[in-house]
Design a protein around this motif. Structure first.
Motif, PDB file in Angstrom:
ATOM      1  N   GLY A 219      -5.819   4.336  -6.109  1.00  0.00           N
ATOM      2  CA  GLY A 219      -7.039   4.443  -5.320  1.00  0.00           C
ATOM      3  C   GLY A 219      -6.722   4.436  -3.835  1.00  0.00           C
ATOM      4  O   GLY A 219      -5.862   3.676  -3.389  1.00  0.00           O
TER       5      GLY A 219
ATOM      6  N   GLY B   1       0.766  -1.230   0.000  1.00  0.00           N
ATOM      7  CA  GLY B   1       0.000   0.000   0.000  1.00  0.00           C
ATOM      8  C   GLY B   1       0.804   1.291   0.000  1.00  0.00           C
ATOM      9  O   GLY B   1       0.225   2.367  -0.103  1.00  0.00           O
TER      10      GLY B   1
ATOM     11  N   LYS C 154       1.757  -7.430  13.708  1.00  0.00           N
ATOM     12  CA  LYS C 154       2.383  -6.758  14.839  1.00  0.00           C
ATOM     13  C   LYS C 154       1.542  -6.869  16.101  1.00  0.00           C
ATOM     14  O   LYS C 154       2.065  -7.069  17.190  1.00  0.00           O
ATOM     15  CB  LYS C 154       2.579  -5.268  14.519  1.00  0.00           C
ATOM     16  N   GLU C 155       0.232  -6.729  15.913  1.00  0.00           N
ATOM     17  CA  GLU C 155      -0.644  -6.783  17.089  1.00  0.00           C
ATOM     18  C   GLU C 155      -0.576  -8.155  17.728  1.00  0.00           C
ATOM     19  O   GLU C 155      -0.490  -8.295  18.949  1.00  0.00           O
ATOM     20  CB  GLU C 155      -2.092  -6.465  16.692  1.00  0.00           C
TER      21      GLU C 155
ATOM     22  N   VAL D 246      -8.619   1.618 -11.179  1.00  0.00           N
ATOM     23  CA  VAL D 246      -7.333   2.164 -10.758  1.00  0.00           C
ATOM     24  C   VAL D 246      -6.223   1.166 -11.069  1.00  0.00           C
ATOM     25  O   VAL D 246      -6.491  -0.012 -11.306  1.00  0.00           O
ATOM     26  CB  VAL D 246      -7.313   2.485  -9.240  1.00  0.00           C
ATOM     27  N   ASP D 247      -4.978   1.650 -11.090  1.00  0.00           N
ATOM     28  CA  ASP D 247      -3.834   0.777 -11.345  1.00  0.00           C
ATOM     29  C   ASP D 247      -3.309   0.148 -10.056  1.00  0.00           C
ATOM     30  O   ASP D 247      -2.808  -0.976 -10.054  1.00  0.00           O
ATOM     31  CB  ASP D 247      -2.681   1.592 -11.983  1.00  0.00           C
ATOM     32  N   ILE D 248      -3.386   0.930  -8.984  1.00  0.00           N
ATOM     33  CA  ILE D 248      -2.795   0.502  -7.722  1.00  0.00           C
ATOM     34  C   ILE D 248      -3.695   0.987  -6.585  1.00  0.00           C
ATOM     35  O   ILE D 248      -4.427   1.965  -6.763  1.00  0.00           O
ATOM     36  CB  ILE D 248      -1.400   1.159  -7.504  1.00  0.00           C
ATOM     37  N   ILE D 249      -3.611   0.354  -5.438  1.00  0.00           N
ATOM     38  CA  ILE D 249      -4.385   0.812  -4.289  1.00  0.00           C
ATOM     39  C   ILE D 249      -3.447   1.157  -3.133  1.00  0.00           C
ATOM     40  O   ILE D 249      -2.572   0.363  -2.778  1.00  0.00           O
ATOM     41  CB  ILE D 249      -5.400  -0.256  -3.828  1.00  0.00           C
ATOM     42  N   SER D 250      -3.644   2.357  -2.569  1.00  0.00           N
ATOM     43  CA  SER D 250      -2.860   2.733  -1.391  1.00  0.00           C
ATOM     44  C   SER D 250      -3.689   2.450  -0.152  1.00  0.00           C
ATOM     45  O   SER D 250      -4.844   2.876  -0.043  1.00  0.00           O
ATOM     46  CB  SER D 250      -2.469   4.212  -1.436  1.00  0.00           C
ATOM     47  N   THR D 251      -3.086   1.726   0.752  1.00  0.00           N
ATOM     48  CA  THR D 251      -3.811   1.289   1.937  1.00  0.00           C
ATOM     49  C   THR D 251      -2.826   1.162   3.082  1.00  0.00           C
ATOM     50  O   THR D 251      -1.632   1.024   2.860  1.00  0.00           O
ATOM     51  CB  THR D 251      -4.490  -0.069   1.644  1.00  0.00           C
ATOM     52  N   ALA D 252      -3.341   1.234   4.299  1.00  0.00           N
ATOM     53  CA  ALA D 252      -2.473   0.955   5.442  1.00  0.00           C
ATOM     54  C   ALA D 252      -2.210  -0.540   5.406  1.00  0.00           C
ATOM     55  O   ALA D 252      -3.092  -1.324   5.087  1.00  0.00           O
ATOM     56  CB  ALA D 252      -3.156   1.352   6.738  1.00  0.00           C
ATOM     57  N   SER D 253      -1.002  -0.933   5.720  1.00  0.00           N
ATOM     58  CA  SER D 253      -0.647  -2.342   5.551  1.00  0.00           C
ATOM     59  C   SER D 253      -1.305  -3.204   6.615  1.00  0.00           C
ATOM     60  O   SER D 253      -0.881  -3.248   7.747  1.00  0.00           O
ATOM     61  CB  SER D 253       0.866  -2.514   5.580  1.00  0.00           C
ATOM     62  N   GLN D 254      -2.379  -3.862   6.211  1.00  0.00           N
ATOM     63  CA  GLN D 254      -3.145  -4.677   7.152  1.00  0.00           C
ATOM     64  C   GLN D 254      -2.358  -5.865   7.658  1.00  0.00           C
ATOM     65  O   GLN D 254      -2.458  -6.240   8.794  1.00  0.00           O
ATOM     66  CB  GLN D 254      -4.422  -5.204   6.491  1.00  0.00           C
ATOM     67  N   THR D 255      -1.612  -6.449   6.748  1.00  0.00           N
ATOM     68  CA  THR D 255      -0.867  -7.639   7.136  1.00  0.00           C
ATOM     69  C   THR D 255       0.060  -7.332   8.295  1.00  0.00           C
ATOM     70  O   THR D 255       0.063  -8.026   9.284  1.00  0.00           O
ATOM     71  CB  THR D 255      -0.026  -8.166   5.954  1.00  0.00           C
ATOM     72  N   SER D 256       0.816  -6.249   8.149  1.00  0.00           N
ATOM     73  CA  SER D 256       1.769  -5.966   9.213  1.00  0.00           C
ATOM     74  C   SER D 256       1.054  -5.488  10.469  1.00  0.00           C
ATOM     75  O   SER D 256       1.530  -5.706  11.563  1.00  0.00           O
ATOM     76  CB  SER D 256       2.816  -4.952   8.756  1.00  0.00           C
ATOM     77  N   THR D 257      -0.115  -4.839  10.304  1.00  0.00           N
ATOM     78  CA  THR D 257      -0.875  -4.414  11.479  1.00  0.00           C
ATOM     79  C   THR D 257      -1.278  -5.615  12.307  1.00  0.00           C
ATOM     80  O   THR D 257      -1.000  -5.683  13.505  1.00  0.00           O
ATOM     81  CB  THR D 257      -2.160  -3.674  11.061  1.00  0.00           C
TER      82      THR D 257
ATOM     83  N   LEU E 201       1.790 -10.370  17.396  1.00  0.00           N
ATOM     84  CA  LEU E 201       3.124 -10.610  17.929  1.00  0.00           C
ATOM     85  C   LEU E 201       3.313  -9.892  19.267  1.00  0.00           C
ATOM     86  O   LEU E 201       3.853 -10.449  20.219  1.00  0.00           O
ATOM     87  CB  LEU E 201       4.169 -10.134  16.920  1.00  0.00           C
TER      88      LEU E 201
END
Lengths: 247, 150
Positions: free
Chosen positions: A141, A124, B139-140, B125-136, B142
């Motif tokens: 997006g 992201g 981390k939680e 869209v070509d790409i999506i910007s998102t907060a990285s859920q996987t690492s969230t 862990l």
């Protein structure tokens, strides 16, 4: 050419539009990212960060990369009035800075190889260059923090980097170093800058400031931001609009 | 860019506007049918164009750069744009400040914040910007595990 990898526990994507893109070049960038993760991950027992946290390494024995990361972190801490801090409850965790740093370096590697139209993404956070396969700016997006399968904003970029800090699940993964509490009053903050390294570190710091974070982004000349609040309103910087118009 | 201009800067802006106005007023003294005496005595501070003469709106359209003047806190230089005979914009080419920046009176001196309700977008869209859920989540999970391990 579009390639995926799973590194740092996160999905990594490289798309190169230029003709004659070489698979070896993508692999080289992935290897570089893996090497960074090996060394700087706070979750790997063998990483330098883990050894530092276990007091196995003294400051004087830090590797050049570690020194660089610590130096960049101190710079960022200063620039964000302490809101960016890689020390969390006494433990070193540079991941708020490493991701943007790694993408930025990876993108520079691709540019050095002569590629002009591409993007590099880690979970992201994205650095773009040139245009997509239709010759248009990359359409990025911004995900709806309240609904996974929805996009609430589209930004058009060519050469900029974009990072989003946020909490999509219950709880928060970014905490405010000043109040020592988790940040929960805003849902997400998306920051655009020329370099993903700046977008990432300032998105991390500004998110920790809560609602004031967007003011911080607003005051910085080379950053634009889009903050989504818990009440589903968005606050954004005036200059952000130049990315939402004009494909 | 500073969000709040200190009072000193506001005074400087005031003086600059006054200076710019007086520079332009000097030109306005020149009547459409100019006499040689008037031309000679008019204060021609413009550095890059011939003496501006007023059109029906008062001034000749174009962009004019003023002298660099001493504005107490430092050097001041303005550039004025005339459209349809009127002042359309005044830019500060030199501004007495620690952080010189080109300000324009037709722009907000301070960048503003805007707001809107979020809306679902349906375009591709070509790409999506998102907060990285996987690492969230990682981390939680862990963190909680490590907390138990202590």
């Amino acid at each position: 050419m579009k390639k995926h990898a799973d590194i740092m526990g996160m999905p990594v994507t490289i798309e190169i539009v230029d003709m004659h893109a070489r698979e070896e070049d993508c692999k080289e960038v992935f290897s570089y990212l893996r090497a960074i993760d090996e060394q700087l991950s706070p979750y790997k027992k063998t990483s330098e960060v883990e050894k530092i946290n276990n007091r196995e390494i003294d400051t004087i024995d830090y590797s050049p990369l570690m020194r660089k990361i610590v130096h960049l972190s101190e710079e960022t801490k200063y620039e964000t009035q302490g809101y960016f801090d890689i020390y969390n409850k006494g433990r070193l965790d540079p991941s708020g800075l490493v991701k943007g740093f790694a993408i930025s370096q990876g993108a520079k590697m691709l540019a050095a190889k002569g590629y002009k139209n591409f993007f590099l993404e880690i979970a992201g956070d994205i650095q773009t260059s040139g245009t997509n396969r239709n010759g248009e700016k990359w359409a990025v997006g911004i995900r709806n923090p309240f609904q996974n399968d929805e996009i609430v904003k589209i930004v058009y970029m060519s050469g900029e980097g974009v990072a989003t800090s946020g909490i999509y699940a219950r709880g928060a993964h970014i905490y405010n170093p000043k109040t020592k509490k988790s940040v929960i009053d805003i849902a997400s903050l998306t920051v655009i800058s020329q370099d993903i390294y700046d977008a990432d570190r300032f998105a991390t710091a500004a998110f920790a400031m809560g609602e004031k974070g967007i003011e911080f982004i607003n005051q910085k000349k080379d950053l634009e931001g889009y903050m989504i609040l818990k009440n589903k309103m968005a606050i954004y910087t005036e200059g952000f609009e130049k990315y939402t118009t004009g494909k | 860019m500073k969000k709040y201009l200190p009072i000193g800067s506001i005074l400087v802006v005031f003086f600059a506007l006054v200076a710019a106005r007086s520079f332009l007023n000097a030109d306005q003294k020149t009547p459409p049918l100019k006499s040689s005496t008037d031309t000679a005595s008019s204060d021609n501070s413009s550095q890059n164009v011939s003496t501006p003469t007023p059109s029906s709106g008062g001034y000749k359209d174009g962009t004019y750069t003023g002298d660099t003047t001493d504005a107490v806190y430092g050097p001041m230089q303005v550039q004025v744009t005339i459209q349809s005979g009127k002042i359309a914009d005044i830019k500060f080419l030199q501004y007495p400040n620690d952080n010189p920046t080109t300000l324009s009176i037709n722009q907000q001196a301070m960048p503003i914040l805007k707001s809107e309700a979020i809306q679902s977008q349906s375009a591709q869209v070509d790409i999506i910007s998102t907060a990285s859920q996987t690492s969230t989540a990682f981390k939680e999970s862990l963190s909680s595990a490590l907390a138990k391990a202590q």
